[in-house]
Structure formats: C-alpha cells, structure tokens
Design a protein around this motif. Structure first.
Motif, PDB file in Angstrom:
ATOM      1  N   ARG A   1       0.843  -1.194   0.000  1.00 38.19           N
ATOM      2  CA  ARG A   1       0.000   0.000   0.000  1.00 38.19           C
ATOM      3  C   ARG A   1       0.884   1.252   0.000  1.00 38.19           C
ATOM      4  O   ARG A   1       1.899   1.302   0.714  1.00 38.19           O
ATOM      5  CB  ARG A   1      -0.908   0.014   1.238  1.00 38.19           C
ATOM      6  N   PHE A   2       0.477   2.247  -0.786  1.00 32.02           N
ATOM      7  CA  PHE A   2       1.214   3.502  -0.893  1.00 32.02           C
ATOM      8  C   PHE A   2       0.269   4.660  -0.575  1.00 32.02           C
ATOM      9  O   PHE A   2      -0.890   4.663  -1.008  1.00 32.02           O
ATOM     10  CB  PHE A   2       1.781   3.692  -2.305  1.00 32.02           C
ATOM     11  N   TYR A   3       0.790   5.659   0.142  1.00 33.27           N
ATOM     12  CA  TYR A   3       0.001   6.824   0.509  1.00 33.27           C
ATOM     13  C   TYR A   3       0.783   8.092   0.152  1.00 33.27           C
ATOM     14  O   TYR A   3       1.936   8.256   0.556  1.00 33.27           O
ATOM     15  CB  TYR A   3      -0.315   6.823   2.010  1.00 33.27           C
ATOM     16  N   PHE A   4       0.139   8.982  -0.619  1.00 34.46           N
ATOM     17  CA  PHE A   4       0.775  10.220  -1.066  1.00 34.46           C
ATOM     18  C   PHE A   4      -0.052  11.405  -0.575  1.00 34.46           C
ATOM     19  O   PHE A   4      -1.261  11.477  -0.816  1.00 34.46           O
ATOM     20  CB  PHE A   4       0.878  10.255  -2.595  1.00 34.46           C
ATOM     21  N   ASN A   5       0.615  12.353   0.087  1.00 35.61           N
ATOM     22  CA  ASN A   5      -0.064  13.535   0.606  1.00 35.61           C
ATOM     23  C   ASN A   5      -0.383  14.496  -0.531  1.00 35.61           C
ATOM     24  O   ASN A   5       0.484  14.815  -1.344  1.00 35.61           O
ATOM     25  CB  ASN A   5       0.824  14.214   1.657  1.00 35.61           C
ATOM     26  N   LEU A   6      -1.618  14.993  -0.571  1.00 32.25           N
ATOM     27  CA  LEU A   6      -2.068  15.895  -1.636  1.00 32.25           C
ATOM     28  C   LEU A   6      -2.190  17.337  -1.169  1.00 32.25           C
ATOM     29  O   LEU A   6      -2.817  18.155  -1.833  1.00 32.25           O
ATOM     30  CB  LEU A   6      -3.427  15.428  -2.173  1.00 32.25           C
ATOM     31  N   ARG A   7      -1.587  17.677  -0.028  1.00 32.44           N
ATOM     32  CA  ARG A   7      -1.772  19.017   0.530  1.00 32.44           C
ATOM     33  C   ARG A   7      -1.305  20.106  -0.430  1.00 32.44           C
ATOM     34  O   ARG A   7      -1.951  21.137  -0.588  1.00 32.44           O
ATOM     35  CB  ARG A   7      -1.041  19.144   1.872  1.00 32.44           C
TER      36      ARG A   7
ATOM     37  N   PRO B   1      -8.373   8.417  -4.161  1.00 37.46           N
ATOM     38  CA  PRO B   1      -8.101   9.732  -3.569  1.00 37.46           C
ATOM     39  C   PRO B   1      -9.091  10.023  -2.444  1.00 37.46           C
ATOM     40  O   PRO B   1     -10.292   9.808  -2.595  1.00 37.46           O
ATOM     41  CB  PRO B   1      -8.278  10.695  -4.739  1.00 37.46           C
ATOM     42  N   ARG B   2      -8.570  10.525  -1.321  1.00 31.54           N
ATOM     43  CA  ARG B   2      -9.395  10.874  -0.162  1.00 31.54           C
ATOM     44  C   ARG B   2      -9.189  12.358   0.147  1.00 31.54           C
ATOM     45  O   ARG B   2      -8.048  12.787   0.374  1.00 31.54           O
ATOM     46  CB  ARG B   2      -9.000  10.029   1.051  1.00 31.54           C
ATOM     47  N   ILE B   3     -10.273  13.118   0.165  1.00 37.70           N
ATOM     48  CA  ILE B   3     -10.207  14.559   0.370  1.00 37.70           C
ATOM     49  C   ILE B   3     -10.959  14.902   1.655  1.00 37.70           C
ATOM     50  O   ILE B   3     -12.099  14.467   1.851  1.00 37.70           O
ATOM     51  CB  ILE B   3     -10.828  15.328  -0.813  1.00 37.70           C
ATOM     52  N   TYR B   4     -10.312  15.707   2.524  1.00 39.68           N
ATOM     53  CA  TYR B   4     -10.922  16.089   3.798  1.00 39.68           C
ATOM     54  C   TYR B   4     -10.977  17.605   3.937  1.00 39.68           C
ATOM     55  O   TYR B   4     -10.067  18.323   3.502  1.00 39.68           O
ATOM     56  CB  TYR B   4     -10.121  15.524   4.975  1.00 39.68           C
TER      57      TYR B   4
ATOM     58  N   ASP C   1      -4.304  25.022   1.488  1.00 41.62           N
ATOM     59  CA  ASP C   1      -4.313  24.971   2.945  1.00 41.62           C
ATOM     60  C   ASP C   1      -5.669  24.615   3.537  1.00 41.62           C
ATOM     61  O   ASP C   1      -5.749  24.129   4.655  1.00 41.62           O
ATOM     62  CB  ASP C   1      -3.868  26.324   3.514  1.00 41.62           C
ATOM     63  N   SER C   2      -6.759  24.871   2.826  1.00 41.50           N
ATOM     64  CA  SER C   2      -8.082  24.657   3.409  1.00 41.50           C
ATOM     65  C   SER C   2      -8.534  23.204   3.330  1.00 41.50           C
ATOM     66  O   SER C   2      -9.464  22.806   4.016  1.00 41.50           O
ATOM     67  CB  SER C   2      -9.114  25.544   2.717  1.00 41.50           C
ATOM     68  N   LEU C   3      -7.888  22.412   2.500  1.00 37.71           N
ATOM     69  CA  LEU C   3      -8.244  21.006   2.345  1.00 37.71           C
ATOM     70  C   LEU C   3      -7.019  20.140   2.620  1.00 37.71           C
ATOM     71  O   LEU C   3      -5.879  20.575   2.487  1.00 37.71           O
ATOM     72  CB  LEU C   3      -8.755  20.723   0.930  1.00 37.71           C
ATOM     73  N   SER C   4      -7.266  18.927   3.004  1.00 39.52           N
ATOM     74  CA  SER C   4      -6.207  17.928   3.132  1.00 39.52           C
ATOM     75  C   SER C   4      -6.635  16.696   2.349  1.00 39.52           C
ATOM     76  O   SER C   4      -7.826  16.448   2.179  1.00 39.52           O
ATOM     77  CB  SER C   4      -5.954  17.581   4.600  1.00 39.52           C
ATOM     78  N   GLY C   5      -5.682  15.954   1.875  1.00 40.97           N
ATOM     79  CA  GLY C   5      -6.049  14.803   1.060  1.00 40.97           C
ATOM     80  C   GLY C   5      -4.912  13.814   0.933  1.00 40.97           C
ATOM     81  O   GLY C   5      -3.743  14.112   1.198  1.00 40.97           O
ATOM     82  N   THR C   6      -5.293  12.618   0.520  1.00 41.35           N
ATOM     83  CA  THR C   6      -4.345  11.518   0.341  1.00 41.35           C
ATOM     84  C   THR C   6      -4.719  10.744  -0.904  1.00 41.35           C
ATOM     85  O   THR C   6      -5.898  10.495  -1.159  1.00 41.35           O
ATOM     86  CB  THR C   6      -4.390  10.559   1.551  1.00 41.35           C
ATOM     87  N   LEU C   7      -3.716  10.372  -1.678  1.00 42.92           N
ATOM     88  CA  LEU C   7      -3.917   9.416  -2.752  1.00 42.92           C
ATOM     89  C   LEU C   7      -3.430   8.070  -2.240  1.00 42.92           C
ATOM     90  O   LEU C   7      -2.230   7.868  -2.014  1.00 42.92           O
ATOM     91  CB  LEU C   7      -3.143   9.821  -4.006  1.00 42.92           C
ATOM     92  N   ALA C   8      -4.375   7.150  -2.015  1.00 42.58           N
ATOM     93  CA  ALA C   8      -4.048   5.820  -1.499  1.00 42.58           C
ATOM     94  C   ALA C   8      -4.131   4.804  -2.632  1.00 42.58           C
ATOM     95  O   ALA C   8      -5.124   4.764  -3.363  1.00 42.58           O
ATOM     96  CB  ALA C   8      -5.018   5.438  -0.375  1.00 42.58           C
TER      97      ALA C   8
ATOM     98  N   GLY D   1     -11.540  19.583   7.272  1.00 44.11           N
ATOM     99  CA  GLY D   1     -11.736  19.349   8.697  1.00 44.11           C
ATOM    100  C   GLY D   1     -11.860  17.858   8.961  1.00 44.11           C
ATOM    101  O   GLY D   1     -11.068  17.051   8.484  1.00 44.11           O
ATOM    102  N   SER D   2     -12.886  17.480   9.716  1.00 44.02           N
ATOM    103  CA  SER D   2     -13.105  16.071  10.048  1.00 44.02           C
ATOM    104  C   SER D   2     -13.916  15.331   9.002  1.00 44.02           C
ATOM    105  O   SER D   2     -13.958  14.102   9.010  1.00 44.02           O
ATOM    106  CB  SER D   2     -13.811  15.952  11.405  1.00 44.02           C
ATOM    107  N   MET D   3     -14.570  16.058   8.106  1.00 43.18           N
ATOM    108  CA  MET D   3     -15.430  15.432   7.111  1.00 43.18           C
ATOM    109  C   MET D   3     -14.710  15.322   5.777  1.00 43.18           C
ATOM    110  O   MET D   3     -13.915  16.191   5.405  1.00 43.18           O
ATOM    111  CB  MET D   3     -16.729  16.219   6.955  1.00 43.18           C
ATOM    112  N   GLY D   4     -14.983  14.242   5.061  1.00 43.81           N
ATOM    113  CA  GLY D   4     -14.329  14.065   3.772  1.00 43.81           C
ATOM    114  C   GLY D   4     -15.090  13.118   2.876  1.00 43.81           C
ATOM    115  O   GLY D   4     -16.148  12.588   3.234  1.00 43.81           O
ATOM    116  N   PHE D   5     -14.537  12.942   1.693  1.00 45.23           N
ATOM    117  CA  PHE D   5     -15.128  12.010   0.749  1.00 45.23           C
ATOM    118  C   PHE D   5     -14.002  11.327  -0.015  1.00 45.23           C
ATOM    119  O   PHE D   5     -12.848  11.776  -0.015  1.00 45.23           O
ATOM    120  CB  PHE D   5     -16.083  12.722  -0.217  1.00 45.23           C
ATOM    121  N   ALA D   6     -14.325  10.239  -0.655  1.00 45.33           N
ATOM    122  CA  ALA D   6     -13.347   9.472  -1.420  1.00 45.33           C
ATOM    123  C   ALA D   6     -13.994   8.970  -2.698  1.00 45.33           C
ATOM    124  O   ALA D   6     -15.201   8.730  -2.753  1.00 45.33           O
ATOM    125  CB  ALA D   6     -12.816   8.290  -0.599  1.00 45.33           C
TER     126      ALA D   6
END
Length: 701
Positions: A517-523, A617-620, A528-535, A622-627
């Motif tokens: 498994r690989f995880y890449f930060n999409l910040r 891809p997972r986009i957040y 700055d207002s969103l955080s995300g990961t490509l898994a 705050g505490s809420m997000g979608f994928a």
C-alpha cells in the motif's frame, strides 16, 4: 525600498491578529425573531485546491451559518442569526487573512444579503426568517518570493542545506505567506539543533514591495556552540517511590538513546521518548533538554515519567453493514502490560455478536430467486501472552490461544487454535515474524451436503472436521505516519505459509500472499483549506499443493477470496470468484469464466490464485471528507485459468468497480460509508448484483 515597517506587515509578521482571526468570541444572544443565516458564499475568491475557498474565508469570519439540517440532526442547537455589525467587521478580518496569504491588494467589496425564507409557521414548526449572504471579493495579485537566502548556516554542510532549501514550505517563485515563513524558520532551526547546535537562533528579514508584488526573504542563522548531552536525570511524576513502576530500573536505562557526553540531537531525544512509551507502563513521558546559558556546551536532560495503570478493561460495540452481510457485536478486552513485573504482556480479547448473511434461496415457481437469511451468533476469544526483548530487545516471543465460532456464506463453523511466534524488529520500519499454527476446525452447519462438494469442476476436497498445521514467515514494512488515517508512507506485508502432514496436519500446500500500500499527501495540490491523500494498493496470492495426493489439497476455509468492503467493493463479501450452485439440482455444476451464470443461488468456494488493486483519492475538509475509488480484482480456481487469450482478446480477466464514499474522522477510527458499482460484463457473474454498499469504522486499507 523596504516597506517592512508599514502597519500591515507589522501585524502580518508579528501575528498580532492571531487572536482576532483564529479565536471566535461567542456572539451575544440574538433577538427572538432574528434572521437565521442559511448560507455564506463568496464571489471572486479562489476555487477548489487554491487554499482560498469559501471554507477558508468563512473560517476567518466571526459571523457563522447554520449547519445543514440543523433542525433534524441537532434540534436543540440554537440557530445562528445575522449580526450586521459583526458582518461589517468580518470584511476587515477577511482582508487581514488575505494579507497573511500574501494578497495585500485584496478587498471585500461588499455583502449581498438575500432573504430566502419568510419563516412562516406551519403546525408546530415555527422557523425564523432565513437569509443567504454572498460576499464580493477582489483578490488582486499575490506577492511572490523573488529572493530567498539562508545565511550563517553553512556549518551544517552544503548537502543538508540544499535539502533544507528543497523541502522548506517557503520557496522562491511561490506566493509569500505567514504560515510558510514560520514553518520554514522552524524547519531551519530543527536542522541546526539536530546537528548539535542546541542554542541556535534564526532571525528573519522580510522586505515586501507591494507595488511590484514581490518579496525578498533572508533567514539569518546563529548556530551557537556545538553541544553535548550532560547529566540524564530520571524523575517520576508524583514524587514518591510508589509512583515508580515495578520493573527493573535497568530496563528503563536500556531504552535510553542518549548518554552523557553524546552529541546533542533532537531525534535521539524523540526516539528515546518513543521507546519509553513502548514499554507500556508509562502514561506520560517527557524528555526535556535543560537549556540554560548559551555560553555552555553541555545540555542536561530531564526525563519525566508518570506511571500508567498496569491493568485495563475496555468494553465497546461495533457494526459492519455491507451488501449481503450485517454484523453487530459487543467486545470486552482485558490487558496487563507488566505481568510478573517483567514487562510480560497479557491480552484477552473477546467479541460476541450476531451475523446475518442474505443468501439467494431455492428457485421459486415463478423462476425468480427467493432470498433467505443464513445467520447465527458469533464468538471470537483470543488470549495472547507476549514476552518482549527476548532473546534481545529487538525480538518478541508470543503465544496466542484462540476460540472462534463464526458464520460464512454457506456454512457455520467452530475452530480452536494455538499459534506461537517470534517477531523481530530488524529496523525501525522492517519487521520479520516466524510462527507455527495448529488449528482444529469443524463445520457445524452446511447449506450443501458434504458429498455435493466432490466431483465438481473445481476438484474440491471436503472434510467436516480437520486439523490444519503450517509454518509461517512474514515480512512487514511500515513507515505510515498514522495507523487509522495515513496520509503518507508505505505499508507492505509479504508472507509464506507451508502446511504439511509432517507437522501433524491433514494438508500439504504452500501459500504465498503479498499486499503493498502507498500513501501520497495531496496538501500541496489542494491548498491549505483542504487535506487529502492518494491511497493505492496492489495485492496478489497463490496456493500450490504438493506431495501425496491424499494430502495435496486446500481446505475450503483457507482458499483465497475477494469481494467486500476491504478489497474489491461493489461485491458482497467473498463473492468475487469461483462458486458452486447451492440448489440441489445444480450443485455439481461449478462456475467457469465465459459461461453464463444460471442463478445467483451460489456458494463461494474461493480459488488458488488471486490479484487485486485499488486507486483511491481521499479529500478532507476538517473532520469530514469524501473518497472516490477504482477497485479491480479476480480470484481464479487454478493458475491455468488466469491466462484467457481467446476471451475478447484480453489475456487476463480482471473485474473492475468504481464508487465513492463519505468519511468522518474520529480520534480512534474513521467512519466510512461507500457505494460502488461493478463495470464488468463477465457472463460468469451475470446474476450478481451490480451495486454494493459498505459501512465500517475503518478505512478500506
């Protein structure tokens, strides 16, 4: 001409507005029939991924809005009402926030307040009037860093200085922002302190030219003396002897990676803290350098420890809801982290629940498949005893005793097993495990008679009860930054198991599996207002039998399966792959690629080869997000079935599915709800549902 001393930049670099922008005061109670704020939108600001979205601008305001469905989800929560005086001040707050991002020409040109509801009373429902607020923003041009110099830091070495310049948040040619300046200063200071300069300082000089939208930044380092660790003092918080854990003090000393006379290093102190926490007997661990006078090159260290409770009892509950399966359970776990005062660990994990599987039933008279339920209680109880640091600190010996009563598609079972193992942490990220497994397995209830498994195209060998023994070797690589919701790093598990009758079992086979498994930060991409990961994930497995034909087989429960919430979504659990027909008149027929499925009245029986992969891809916010995700995979009965060159010109049959889902981050888990749809047209699965729904308290991987 330097404009650093103008009022705007003094506020900017001094962070004098941190209390205004970052902290919101609770507004006074609104009038009884005020105007509720339903929505706050902006025109002219940056869009998705810019860091200047509506969400970011609303965070800089004091005027808030009602969350969606306030009356339904939180009926007792007071509505948020419009305060026009606060809204006028919010224009200034937003402009200040823009200045922090390097947009010194930004201006809020006005507010448009539109009435969207008159608040008419209906029966018992008496809502107030509602408004929608739209802010008009003119951003202007951002200020770009045209010069960025690091001075006075050559002492750390040219390669390290180049690495600092490459990974720093503040980059030449990029927009200027307060956050990036502070983050770069902290990073540069960390580099100096890691190289033994405990009293290092970083002074920043920022010259901004608003007319040209340019900025010049100089970071001036003052390393100070090269330092060494002084006396290491261990202090137990609480002050009394009773506050020290009942273990040999030498155990604690063995975990220290710092010693008097060693070169000063931040990472050595951080790793020492992690290792002391790893003992499991401390609730608080602080490793604090005693920085006193910059003239001294000796830095004493104070290690503060607070004793934790050796014994813990945890109770909880959980559920799993997905297509074809529903499971609810309660759990009760007991742990003792210092058995016999030797750091021996005892874990007793218990889970009791009830599982329901929706199964196609017998073919009805109208030709449609009836749906029946196959359900029952489930029990899983495991006792594990772990002896750490045996034979050396990098190795751990454990033994697990397990009892399980479960429900799977087509059968119920009980099993008892024992599994001694030795695990070695070869490096900080790489671990190896060697183990032996002995398991007694029994089928309690079957939807098919045992004789129906014989003489099928799958060549299954079936026994109502058996003994399974195997040796296991596994290698794990783990450098993820978080176990529950990783945003960067890798996790890999590669294992081989050899079952043999010479170990006391009834089967001869070798099973190899891999999961990477690989995880890449999409910040940087999202702002700055969103955080995300490509898994991403890729996995495969194969089973090969050997030896005497009386033993050269694989028990059904140990074959390879796919489908469900953790691998290929859009499928019911374990339903992607070979199957038998459960109907008595069809039971001797088995699935085959390219052959049309007669009915979905099937019993999954797994295969000996499987492969699967995921991009997600997972986009957040705050505490809420979608994928969004693309899953693909397949399970084959035999290795020869993998290559199918005559089927639509495709050499390998891989079944894809796509979907999306909702995420909500908790402190200890991730609430996940996924919906997926199959994209294949494989005749072998023509009767299977094309939609899958999955709910869980963890990410898929």
């Amino acid at each position: 001409m330097s404009l650093l001393r103008n009022n705007v930049l003094c506020v900017l670099l001094g962070c004098g507005l941190a209390g205004v922008v970052g902290c919101k005061k609770k507004p006074p109670p609104p009038p009884a029939r005020g105007e509720a704020v339903r929505k706050i939108k902006f025109d002219g600001n940056g869009r998705f991924g810019s860091g200047r979205t509506d969400f970011a601008l609303r965070a800089a305001m004091e005027q808030d809005k009602n969350p969606p469905f306030t009356g339904l989800i939180k009926p007792r929560r007071r509505r948020v009402f419009l305060d026009r005086d606060v809204l006028e001040l919010d224009a200034w707050r937003i402009e200040t926030w823009y200045a922090h991002q390097g947009f010194y020409d930004a201006a809020v040109q006005g507010w448009d307040v539109q009435h969207v509801s008159k608040g008419r009373k209906f029966l018992f429902w008496d809502p107030p009037p509602a408004v929608k607020i739209r802010g008009m923003v003119r951003e202007g041009k951002p200020t770009v860093v045209t010069k960025l110099d690091y001075e006075g830091m050559d002492i750390i070495g040219r390669p390290l200085l180049m690495a600092l310049a490459a990974e720093a948040p503040l980059q030449k040619g990029a927009p200027l922002s307060v956050d990036s300046i502070h983050a770069t200063v902290d990073l540069a200071l960390n580099k100096l302190q890691e190289r033994s300069f405990a009293y290092a300082k970083i002074d920043k000089q920022v010259d901004v030219y608003p007319g040209r939208h340019e900025a010049e930044v100089v970071l001036q380092g003052t390393p100070g003396p090269s330092c060494k660790f002084g006396e290491i003092e261990i202090v137990y918080l609480g002050g009394g002897a009773k506050d020290a854990p009942v273990i040999d003090p030498k155990r604690i000393e063995q975990e220290l990676l710092i010693a008097e006379g060693d070169r000063y290093s931040l990472s050595a102190m951080s790793k020492t803290r992690q290792r002391l926490f790893g003992l499991g007997v401390f609730s608080v661990v602080n490793v604090l350098p005693q920085l006193k006078t910059p003239d001294s090159d000796i830095v004493p260290v104070r290690v503060e420890l607070a004793r934790a409770n050796d014994r813990q009892l945890r109770v909880g509950a959980g559920m799993l809801i997905e297509t074809g399966k529903q499971d609810v359970h309660v759990s009760g776990d007991f742990e003792h982290v210092n058995l016999f005062n030797k750091l021996v660990r005892l874990d007793w994990e218990n889970r009791v629940g009830y599982t329901t599987l929706a199964m196609p039933g017998q073919i009805a008279e109208d030709g449609l498949d009836a749906v029946t339920e196959f359900s029952g209680p489930t029990v899983d109880s495991t006792i594990t005893v772990t002896i750490p640091r045996f034979p050396s600190r990098r190795w751990t010996v454990s033994t697990a005793l397990d009892f399980e009563m479960g429900v799977e598609q087509g059968y119920k079972y009980t099993s008892q097993g024992v599994g001694p193992a030795i695990r070695g942490q070869l490096t900080e990220k790489l671990a190896m495990e060697l183990g032996y497994n002995l398991e007694f397995f029994q089928f309690n209830e079957l939807t098919l008679a045992p004789s129906e498994f014989s003489n099928t195209a799958l060549g299954l060998d079936f026994a109502e009860r058996y003994v399974l023994t195997y040796l296991r070797q596994a290698f794990t690589w783990d450098d993820r930054n978080d176990l529950f919701a990783p945003t960067r790093g890798q996790y890999a598990l590669y294992e081989v198991a050899e079952a043999s009758r010479y170990l006391g079992g009834d089967f001869n086979y070798i099973r190899a599996k891999g999961d990477h498994r690989f995880y890449f930060n999409l910040r940087r991409l999202l702002g700055d207002s969103l955080s995300g990961t490509l898994a991403t994930r890729i996995g495969a497995g194969i089973i090969q039998t050997y030896g005497d034909e009386n033993y050269a087989s694989v028990p059904t429960a140990e074959r390879l399966y796919l489908g469900g919430s953790t691998d290929v979504r859009g499928w019911g659990r374990r339903r992607l792959g070979p199957y038998l027909y459960s109907n008595a008149n069809l039971s001797r027929a088995a699935s085959a690629l390219g052959v049309a499925q007669i009915t979905n009245d099937t019993l999954p029986v797994g295969g000996t080869v499987m492969a699967h992969g995921t991009i997600e891809p997972r986009i957040y916010q705050g505490s809420m997000g979608f994928a969004a995700f693309l899953d693909a995979g397949m399970v084959w009965s035999e290795l020869d079935d993998v290559y199918q060159p005559d089927r639509d010109g495709l050499p390998v049959t891989i079944v894809p599915s796509v979907g999306g889902g909702f995420r909500y981050l908790l402190d200890f888990a991730v609430v996940r709800l996924d919906v997926a749809r199959r994209l294949d047209d494989e005749p072998m699965f023509a009767q299977e549902s094309r939609w899958g729904f999955h709910f869980s308290l963890a990410e898929a991987f």
